[in-house]
Design an enzyme around this catalytic site. Structure first.
Site, PDB file in Angstrom:
ATOM      1  N   SER A  46     143.992  26.874  51.275  1.00 13.43           N
ATOM      2  CA  SER A  46     143.547  27.809  50.247  1.00 13.43           C
ATOM      3  C   SER A  46     142.636  27.118  49.229  1.00 13.43           C
ATOM      4  CB  SER A  46     144.773  28.449  49.576  1.00 13.43           C
ATOM      5  OG  SER A  46     144.394  29.538  48.764  1.00 13.43           O
TER       6      SER A  46
ATOM      7  N   ASP B 177     143.931  38.449  55.676  1.00 11.67           N
ATOM      8  CA  ASP B 177     143.619  37.544  54.570  1.00 11.67           C
ATOM      9  C   ASP B 177     142.198  37.828  54.094  1.00 11.67           C
ATOM     10  OD1 ASP B 177     143.288  35.435  52.799  1.00 11.67           O
ATOM     11  OD2 ASP B 177     143.407  33.855  54.318  1.00 11.67           O
TER      12      ASP B 177
ATOM     13  N   HIS C  93     147.622  35.280  54.259  1.00  7.74           N
ATOM     14  CA  HIS C  93     147.283  34.147  53.417  1.00  7.74           C
ATOM     15  C   HIS C  93     148.541  33.417  52.927  1.00  7.74           C
ATOM     16  CE1 HIS C  93     144.553  31.751  51.044  1.00  7.74           C
ATOM     17  NE2 HIS C  93     145.457  31.755  50.090  1.00  7.74           N
TER      18      HIS C  93
END
Length: 408
Positions: free
Chosen positions: A191, A348, A378
């Site tokens: 991320s 995501d 995610h």
């Protein structure tokens, strides 16, 4: 008794209403994801209340909640030695896996945790467990960086922390101390950590002393650009947990210490409209109509405003900085990057960031493995143990570690 039953029924109905959100049937463990999302939303609401009362910044309050419930001390096992230390003033947690009898020197990964540049820690259970598993299964040394977070620091301080710690680790005497093979070191992150890892990789390619220091980079559902919040994955997953589009845009604004008044305009791409000259040339580098396959573009249409709000880019020029948005880097920078692994998830908003980066890297001649999970969401890779154990979490982690084992 009857009144109590009615009250309990009403409370149960309210709880179900709060928890339930419509999810695609293909997402992994949907009810468990709903509960995880409801828990995170509750923590966000508590932190916002604390902020409104003037007691603390909402991100400090939220991270306090996250770390309080998940912090883990540096605990070594029979197989992995875990220590907290500092590399050039930057806190790190080092995981030393067992050596292979036939290999006196170990391979190594420098890992950068996610959390929107503002949340989480190398010292919470999720990342401690991930790095422990990596150290043990890869017989490797894992350096997990505890970089400083928003709102204590802002862009580019997070990048500076990651670069400083990594440069320190790559010194011959430090590699020798940890018995690490200097030719088998990689960078990785998930991320926002994937964003920082990608930024570091690009920065190293432009430094003659560091150009060939990294053997691989492995980016897990990385966030790579802030120019277009209407890619097909942003449109498809606009309200998908645990990272809805609106929340991702706010993380960007927080990262740059920007004005929340800009968020709604950025959601509809008013910050990169055709009358914002600084953004026009860069948009061509993330033209998803050519970088994404038809199976992903489907019937989605580009959102390009004719006129927008040029003030946004004037006040937040960092939006167009390749250090914050590695996807818009020049092709000459990309062609020197090491062998790359990119993991993406269907559910995501950041799916297309990773896929477009893989395409741009391939076009630059970089060897890329794109690992896509149709039932992924995610953040899923860190959710591998009870009570937040997801089947796709275990599969993504296994696939990631397998690639590292074969390529590092």
């Amino acid at each position: 008794m009857r009144a109590s039953c009615v009250l309990l029924t009403a409370l149960a109905a309210l709880a179900a209403y709060y928890v339930y959100i419509p999810l695609p049937g293909s997402v992994s463990d949907p009810w468990k994801l709903m509960l995880l999302d409801a828990t995170f939303r509750s923590a966000q609401q508590v932190s916002n209340l604390i902020h409104s009362l003037g007691l603390s910044h909402h991100l400090l309050a939220l991270n306090f909640i996250i770390v309080s419930f998940g912090k883990k001390s540096a605990h070594s096992s029979a197989r992995v030695k875990v220590t907290d230390t500092a590399f050039d003033g930057v806190e790190v947690r080092v995981f030393e896996g067992p050596p292979k009898p036939e290999e006196p020197l170990k391979r190594s990964i420098v890992y950068v945790h996610g959390g929107g540049w503002a949340l989480a820690s190398a010292k919470i259970r999720y990342y401690d467990e991930l790095c422990t598993a990596m150290a043990e299964e890869l017989n490797a040394v894992i350096v997990s960086i505890e970089y400083r977070l928003v709102p204590k620091v802002y862009f580019p301080a997070q990048i500076h922390d990651v670069v400083r710690a990594t440069k320190y680790f790559l010194q011959p005497e430090v590699l020798h101390k940890y018995s690490v093979d200097p030719g088998r070191v990689g960078i990785s992150g998930d991320s926002a950590g994937g964003n920082l890892a990608a930024a570091l990789g690009q920065q190293f390619t432009q430094d003659a002393n560091l150009k060939d220091k990294l053997k691989v980079q492995a980016l897990i559902y990385p966030v790579l650009q802030a120019l277009d919040f209407n890619t097909p994955s942003y449109q498809q997953n606009v309200n998908t947990p645990i990272l809805p589009r609106y929340v991702m845009v706010k993380y960007w604004v927080d990262y740059f210490k920007g004005n929340y008044d800009f968020v709604q305009a950025m959601v509809v791409n008013n910050h990169t409209s055709l009358d914002v000259e600084e953004a026009v040339a860069l948009r061509a580098r993330l033209n998803w109509t050519s970088l994404l396959p038809p199976s992903l573009t489907k019937d989605y249409k580009p959102v390009v405003q004719t006129t927008g709000n040029a003030r946004i880019v004037r006040e937040i020029p960092q939006l167009l900085d390749a250090r914050s948005a590695p996807l818009i880097a020049d092709q000459k920078v990309l062609q020197h990057l090491p062998k790359t692994y990119i993991l993406t998830c269907e559910h995501d908003v950041l799916r297309d960031d990773g896929i477009m980066y893989a395409k741009r890297l391939e076009s630059a001649g970089v060897e890329v493995t794109l690992d896509h999970f149709e039932d992924g969401f995610h953040g899923c890779m860190i959710f591998t143990s009870w009570p937040t154990n997801f089947s796709v979490g275990i599969r993504t982690r296994n696939s990631y570690i397998k690639w590292l084992d074969q390529n590092l």
